[in-house]
Design a protein around this motif. Structure first.
Motif, short mmCIF file in Angstrom:
data_model
loop_
_atom_site.label_atom_id
_atom_site.label_comp_id
_atom_site.label_asym_id
_atom_site.label_seq_id
_atom_site.Cartn_x
_atom_site.Cartn_y
_atom_site.Cartn_z
N GLY A 137 -71.42 71.08 -27.82
CA GLY A 137 -72.59 71.84 -29.39
C GLY A 137 -72.95 72.97 -27.99
O GLY A 137 -73.20 74.40 -27.74
N SER A 138 -72.95 72.72 -26.57
CA SER A 138 -72.74 73.40 -25.49
C SER A 138 -72.12 72.71 -24.44
O SER A 138 -71.99 71.45 -24.51
N GLY A 139 -71.03 73.90 -23.43
CA GLY A 139 -70.07 73.54 -22.79
C GLY A 139 -68.92 72.22 -23.29
O GLY A 139 -68.77 72.52 -24.04
N ASN A 291 -62.40 76.45 -24.13
CA ASN A 291 -63.75 76.65 -25.28
C ASN A 291 -63.01 75.78 -26.50
O ASN A 291 -62.46 76.59 -27.39
N PHE A 312 -71.35 68.86 -21.07
CA PHE A 312 -72.07 69.38 -22.46
C PHE A 312 -73.09 69.15 -22.97
O PHE A 312 -73.78 67.43 -22.22
N GLU A 313 -73.75 68.94 -24.17
CA GLU A 313 -74.70 68.93 -24.66
C GLU A 313 -73.89 68.40 -26.08
O GLU A 313 -73.54 69.20 -26.22
#
Length: 324
Positions: A137-139, A291, A312-313
């Protein structure tokens, strides 16, 4: 650092277009569609030529829907595997198929710093495959860094350090728990790492590997490698900063391990912050963050390119496979 350009190589039955990358294009990106296993089978020579030039390749836009398709792609590539079970990897991993496993079970907040896979052991793979089943989702990017470029710069900035690690090699000390600790990037148990179920067999295996060791009060095993190479000559004559020094110095920290005691020169003298600072700064500057998009597959030359994992999340599932 964003690379100057990325060569986008079309899906093709011909391999001619796959040999046109400029020397500074990193990583190489091959875009296409359809079955990746069939593509790799048909274009093996061109893929290998592109990998020799770039050091890392990203296959994007192919139909790799699940771990079974990833396993089939590895089969299509057609080189022998290097199993997690038989390795001396420090990481806790879970097999999905006999040759595909989770990249690392460490918690999302844990950063895994740049390293060459298993370069802290006498046994390491030549290449790595990664597959993104679920994008974070993020990172969660996978940082990539060309170690030949790092070494070229490091020779100019820290010639005495390079000369010493090249002459003496380096030693690594890792404390392995009695049982797997999935909360640590270094959490694989000594039983799993050494493929044994008792201390007597563990000591026999360590002696065979020429390690030194001691048992701790909680049943953990502190093991130190013999002197291992820190610089590797690649097949075309280039030299690579092939080791786990950055990862060990920056990231081998948990309830058992102290990064300050993890690495030494071959003679046993500690490698310090002052020693490591130039290599860390150079590698950080030369790093490209991959990414992930779901379905991506990356092929990495383990002798030429370091990799890691950003925190990450959300959910992230990246699988790996090793090539001998």
């Amino acid at each position: 650092m964003i690379p100057v350009s990325l060569q986008r190589l079309p899906l093709a039955h011909s391999t001619q277009s796959m040999t046109d990358m400029a020397d500074n294009e990193f990583p190489g990106i091959i875009t296409g569609g359809g079955d990746l296993a069939a593509f790799l089978r048909a274009n093996k020579a061109g893929v290998d030529a592109a990998l020799d030039q770039a050091g890392a390749l990203l296959f994007r836009g192919f139909d790799v829907a699940d771990p079974a398709a990833f396993d089939a792609a590895i089969e299509g590539y057609g080189e022998p595997g290097f199993t997690y079970e038989d390795s001396l990897s420090n990481a806790v991993r879970t097999n999905v198929t006999p040759r595909v496993f989770t990249a690392n079970e460490a918690p999302p907040a844990t950063e895994i710093f740049l390293h060459h896979e298993m370069a802290q052991t006498p046994m390491f793979p030549a290449k790595l495959f990664f597959y993104c089943e679920i994008a974070p989702g993020s990172g969660g990017a996978t940082p990539l860094c060309r170690s030949d470029w790092v070494l070229d710069r490091l020779i100019k900035q820290a010639p005495e350090f390079v000369a010493r690690v090249q002459a003496e090699g380096v030693r690594y000390t890792n404390v392995m728990p009695d049982d797997d600790d999935a909360g640590s990037g270094q959490g694989r148990s000594w039983r799993s790492t050494l493929s044994v179920d008792n201390r007597t067999d563990a000591e026999a295996r360590l002696a065979q590997l020429n390690y030194s060791w001691e048992w701790t009060g909680d049943g953990s095993l502190r093991a130190t490698t013999p002197s291992l190479d820190a610089v590797r000559v690649l097949k075309d004559g280039r030299r690579s900063f092939f080791n786990q020094l950055i990862a060990a110095f920056r990231g081998w920290a948990d309830s058992r391990n102290d990064p300050g005691r993890a690495i030494t020169f071959g003679d046993g003298e500690a490698i310090t912050q002052a020693d490591m600072a130039p290599a860390i700064a150079i590698a950080d500057e030369l790093t490209f963050d991959l990414n992930w998009q779901a379905g991506d597959v990356a092929l990495i030359d383990n002798f030429a390119v370091m990799h890691g994992r950003r925190p990450f999340e959300g959910k992230r599932r990246v699988l790996a496979s090793l090539i001998a």
